[in-house]
Design a protein around this motif. Sequence first.
Motif: not given
Length: 185
Positions: A146-169
Amino acid sequence: MAAKEQLPSVEELKHSVASINFLADYLFGEVDSPIKQQFKANALAQQHPETTAIVKLATDLIAQSDPLPPEELLTVTQLATKLSDILSKKISAKQVNSALVELGFQETHPNQSRSWQLTEAGTEYGLVLATTSKTNSWSGTRVKWFEKVISPLTEYFSDHTDVPSSATNGRNSRKPIGGAPQLLS
């Protein structure tokens, strides 16, 4: 006039249905009932092509009884594009999958290493849908958001400048899967 295809015997159908039910329980244990029903119907049509017309009627009824919400559902790739625009930096689908795991919204399916399943928390933000490939005989489930997942994702990516580029397990770690491909939605 073409000869009518004869349906399989009751015994053949019973055997096929028992096998399909076992497989559906193994693959979709906790997935919503309409998805399992659609999978079972499609599997029956593949095993017994002469049942295709009957199966089509059944899957149409299943779809009508479980309508999708009016809100547009988004794939992980679509989420990545929207997040890239919002944050003015490139966010990949793999990064979104990793974030969804870290947020506790999804995990890898225990019986299918290349697919995702919603966690209990994730059911607020997404749905598991039955899907069939247009290019081969694969069918299974796919998570859409749903579109509403964008809000927590935006917050996550704003707080995590070291986001990994690979998917986790899928177990809330940042270790990449040993090169195994992930099914990207």
